[in-house]
Structures are given as structure tokens and as C-alpha cells.
Design a protein around this motif. Structure first.
Motif, short mmCIF file in Angstrom:
data_model
loop_
_atom_site.label_atom_id
_atom_site.label_comp_id
_atom_site.label_asym_id
_atom_site.label_seq_id
_atom_site.Cartn_x
_atom_site.Cartn_y
_atom_site.Cartn_z
N SER A 200 0.82 -1.21 0.00
CA SER A 200 0.00 0.00 0.00
C SER A 200 0.85 1.26 0.00
N LEU A 201 1.94 1.26 0.75
CA LEU A 201 2.83 2.42 0.77
C LEU A 201 3.35 2.73 -0.63
N ARG A 202 3.71 1.70 -1.37
CA ARG A 202 4.21 1.91 -2.73
C ARG A 202 3.10 2.40 -3.65
N LEU A 203 1.90 1.86 -3.50
CA LEU A 203 0.78 2.31 -4.32
C LEU A 203 0.46 3.77 -4.04
N ILE A 204 0.50 4.14 -2.77
CA ILE A 204 0.23 5.53 -2.38
C ILE A 204 1.29 6.46 -2.96
N LYS A 205 2.55 6.03 -2.96
CA LYS A 205 3.62 6.85 -3.54
C LYS A 205 3.49 6.95 -5.05
N MET A 206 2.72 6.07 -5.65
CA MET A 206 2.42 6.17 -7.08
C MET A 206 1.29 7.16 -7.35
N GLY A 207 0.72 7.73 -6.28
CA GLY A 207 -0.39 8.65 -6.43
C GLY A 207 -1.75 7.98 -6.44
N ARG A 208 -1.79 6.73 -6.03
CA ARG A 208 -3.04 5.98 -5.99
C ARG A 208 -3.68 6.05 -4.60
N ARG A 209 -4.97 5.72 -4.58
CA ARG A 209 -5.71 5.66 -3.32
C ARG A 209 -6.06 4.22 -2.98
N ILE A 210 -6.22 3.97 -1.67
CA ILE A 210 -6.76 2.70 -1.18
C ILE A 210 -8.14 3.05 -0.63
N ARG A 211 -9.17 2.41 -1.13
CA ARG A 211 -10.54 2.77 -0.75
C ARG A 211 -11.18 1.66 0.07
N TYR A 212 -11.57 1.99 1.29
CA TYR A 212 -12.35 1.04 2.11
C TYR A 212 -13.80 1.15 1.69
N ARG A 213 -14.42 -0.02 1.44
CA ARG A 213 -15.83 -0.05 1.04
C ARG A 213 -16.61 -0.89 2.04
N GLY A 214 -17.34 -0.21 2.91
CA GLY A 214 -18.16 -0.91 3.89
C GLY A 214 -19.34 -1.63 3.29
N ASP A 215 -19.63 -1.35 2.02
CA ASP A 215 -20.74 -2.03 1.34
C ASP A 215 -20.26 -3.21 0.50
N VAL A 216 -18.97 -3.51 0.55
CA VAL A 216 -18.41 -4.66 -0.16
C VAL A 216 -17.79 -5.57 0.90
N ALA A 217 -18.46 -6.67 1.19
CA ALA A 217 -18.08 -7.45 2.39
C ALA A 217 -17.80 -8.90 2.07
#
Length: 341
Positions: A200-217
Motif C-alpha cells: 500500500s505504501l508503494r501504491l500511495i507513492k504512485m499517487g493511488r488511493r486505497i478505498r475502504y468499502r463498507g458495502d463490499v463485504a
């Protein structure tokens, strides 16, 4: 035997697919068969299920093979040995070509028949999202699985909502394949624990987001006896890997001394001090050996934008120093993950 051998099911998808579902197996045949069935029943999206076995006993492997025998949408492959969570997911992901990869633990199931479609749609609708972090529910109660809550506890009342986060939980998540590959995949030296945060740290440094979806379980079968015991090797890997990933992302050993001492205090309070003490030298050794995969060196350098993202999505929700001392240093290790002593 080569590193990977086809065991059962289709040798390759018979049509183009939108999502590769990957499941790692190591015994627990009944749970694994249920996970496979849940994945194959997903509707609304073209998918292929890849099951990668890392050393199940012959009877367990036979039961898993029977579950996909003749299946056109599932493949069982056996590896030569246990490559860990990080290595196993890398190899499972490499088997497919779909633009989305959904990793499902072999003791988990999709909560609804269209969960996979929901996760894929979430990535399709937002090109800057690299990963979808699913809500993890206890299989038997449909309550939030507290042992799998990988975010600040202050966000738990918002578990049904959607928001950006700093990482995702391995039990159930979706990744954009192109971003996963550009980030250099999982670091196999980690084996297990913190591999998701490191990626995730590397993805974030690429300018990407990590999205938590409480409606996807997904629904997770929380079972203490099937987890790595804190009194075995889990605490060692937890401390070692956290220190190692900080160093490979630019932190000096000296600046990590307070964190190391805090881990020793928590380890002493929970009866696992020896594991934590050995973790420090092991982390230093790993950091000295680390070399970034080709083309990814910039993803381990300091990034003001990434620091801002982490401050907004994580640090801002962790409270003050006293609260963190009580919860993260003086607190007990999660009981659900202790396992037998």
C-alpha cells in the motif's frame, strides 16, 4: 517437481475474464472448498478462480481437487513449497491476466452473490483507486471481525461507510493488476504480516488511493486454533517486518529505536519478549539485503504527497500520544489471533 504443477480444473480460462480470484490453500479442506464454491457462484462479472496450494496433506489436496474437477472456471495449482502469504499471492496473481485481482482467504466467503461485481465496479469507476479494502465480517454472526480490522479503532463506528485508508486487509481485497505490477508486487521476504501495508505504501507513492468499502463485504471464519500463535512465530514476524519495511522506505535504525522499545514492552506484557528481541537484528539484516525491484526505486523514497495522504487517512484517526500508548503499547495482543499455547 517444478515450482508449480497443475492439479485439477481448467488449465487456463476458456474465455477472457474481468477478475481473477486467487485463493491460497494449506489444509483446511472444508473451508477451502466452501471459499471456492462461494467464488464460483459470484455473478455479474466474468471471473476465473485460481487456487494455489502450498503444501496441503494428500487427503486435503484430494478434497480440494475434487471441488474443481472438470470446472471450466477454476484451476488448482500446487507449489513446490510454502512461499508464505506474500510469495503465494504473487504466484497466484501471475497465473492470470485479468485487469482486476481479488484475493480471498481460504477461510472466507463472499457476503453476497454480487460482491465480486461490486469490487470490480469500484475500481472501474475510479482510475486512481489501486485497491479496494473490503469490510470483513464474522461468518457466523455477520458482525464486524475485530481481529481483522486493519484501520484505526476510531473508524470502527464507520465500518458500514466508504472512505480512503492507508492499507487493506488480506482476508478479502481487490487490486488493479496494472498498479500491482507497477509497484513491484509483494515483497516475498516478509513471508506473512505487513505485506499489505508495504504494498500500500508503494501504491500511495504512485499517487493511488486505497478505498475502504463498507458495502463490499466478505464473511470470515474466525478460528483461533487455525491462526499462527503469538507464542510461536507471529510476534517475531510482526515486529521484524514492521521495522524492516520502515527501513526500506527510508527510516534510519536510530529513529526506529523508540518503536523497537515499545514493541519489547508490549512483548514483555504478553509473554513473547524473546520473539521481539530477536526481531530487531533480523530486520536490520533484511534491510541491508534489500534491493528495490527494477524500476521501483522511487517508490521507496520520501514523498510529501504520500506523507500527507497517510496523515489524513491514518494518523489523524489514531488519537494522542496517551491513547496510542494505552492501545498500541500497553494493550494485550488480540485474543482471537493467539492460537493454542
Amino acid at each position: 517437481m517444478t515450482e508449480a504443477a497443475h492439479v485439477a480444473g481448467a488449465e487456463a480460462p476458456q474465455r477472457p475474464v474481468d477478475v481473477d480470484v486467487i485463493i491460497l490453500s494449506l489444509d483446511r479442506a472444508a473451508d477451502t472448498v466452501a471459499a471456492i464454491a462461494s467464488a464460483r457462484l459470484q455473478r455479474g462479472v466474468a471471473k476465473h478462480v485460481w487456487i494455489v496450494d502450498q503444501g496441503s496433506r494428500p487427503d486435503a489436496l484430494a478434497a480440494i481437487a475434487q471441488a474443481v474437477d472438470g470446472a471450466p472456471d477454476a484451476t488448482l495449482v500446487r507449489l513446490d513449497r510454502n512461499h508464505g502469504v506474500a510469495g503465494g499471492r504473487n504466484r497466484a496473481t501471475a497465473l492470470g491476466r485479468a485487469p482486476v485481482v481479488f484475493a480471498l482467504d481460504n477461510d472466507a466467503e463472499f457476503a453476497t452473490p454480487d460482491t465480486l461485481w461490486q469490487a470490480a465496479t469500484a475500481l472501474d469507476e475510479a482510475p486512481d483507486i489501486a485497491a479496494v479494502a473490503c469490510r470483513i465480517l464474522v461468518h457466523s454472526t455477520a458482525e464486524d471481525d475485530l481481529s481483522s480490522w486493519g484501520f484505526p479503532r476510531s473508524l470502527l463506528p464507520r465500518a458500514a461507510e466508504c472512505f480512503d485508508v492507508a492499507t487493506f486487509v488480506g482476508a478479502g481485497h481487490a487490486l488493479r493488476r496494472a498498479d500491482f505490477e507497477a509497484a513491484g508486487a509483494y515483497d516475498e521476504a516478509l513471508f506473512f504480516t505487513w505485506e499489505e501495508f508495504d504494498l500500500s505504501l508503494r501504491l500511495i507513492k504512485m499517487g493511488r488511493r486505497i478505498r475502504y468499502r463498507g458495502d463490499v463485504a466478505i464473511r470470515h471464519k474466525v478460528s483461533a486454533e487455525h491462526r499462527f500463535a503469538w507464542s510461536g512465530t507471529r510476534w517475531h514476524h510482526f515486529v521484524r517486518n514492521r521495522l524492516y519495511l520502515e527501513m526500506k522506505h527510508g527510516a534510519s535504525p536510530a529513529t526506529l529505536l523508540p518503536r523497537f522499545l515499545a514493541y519489547q514492552l508490549r512483548g514483555a506484557r504478553n509473554g513473547v519478549l524473546a520473539q521481539g528481541l530477536k526481531a530487531g537484528p533480523a530486520a536490520l539484516s533484511m534491510a541491508r539485503r534489500f534491493r528495490p525491484p527494477a524500476g521501483t526505486a522511487h517508490l521507496y523514497a520520501a514523498s510529501p504527497a504520500a506523507r500527507d495522504y497517510l496523515a489524513r487517512t491514518d494518523a489523524a484517526h489514531r488519537g494522542g500520544a496517551l491513547a496510542r500508548l494505552r492501545g498500541e503499547v500497553l494493550g494485550a495482543l488480540p485474543a482471537a489471533a493467539r492460537g493454542p499455547r
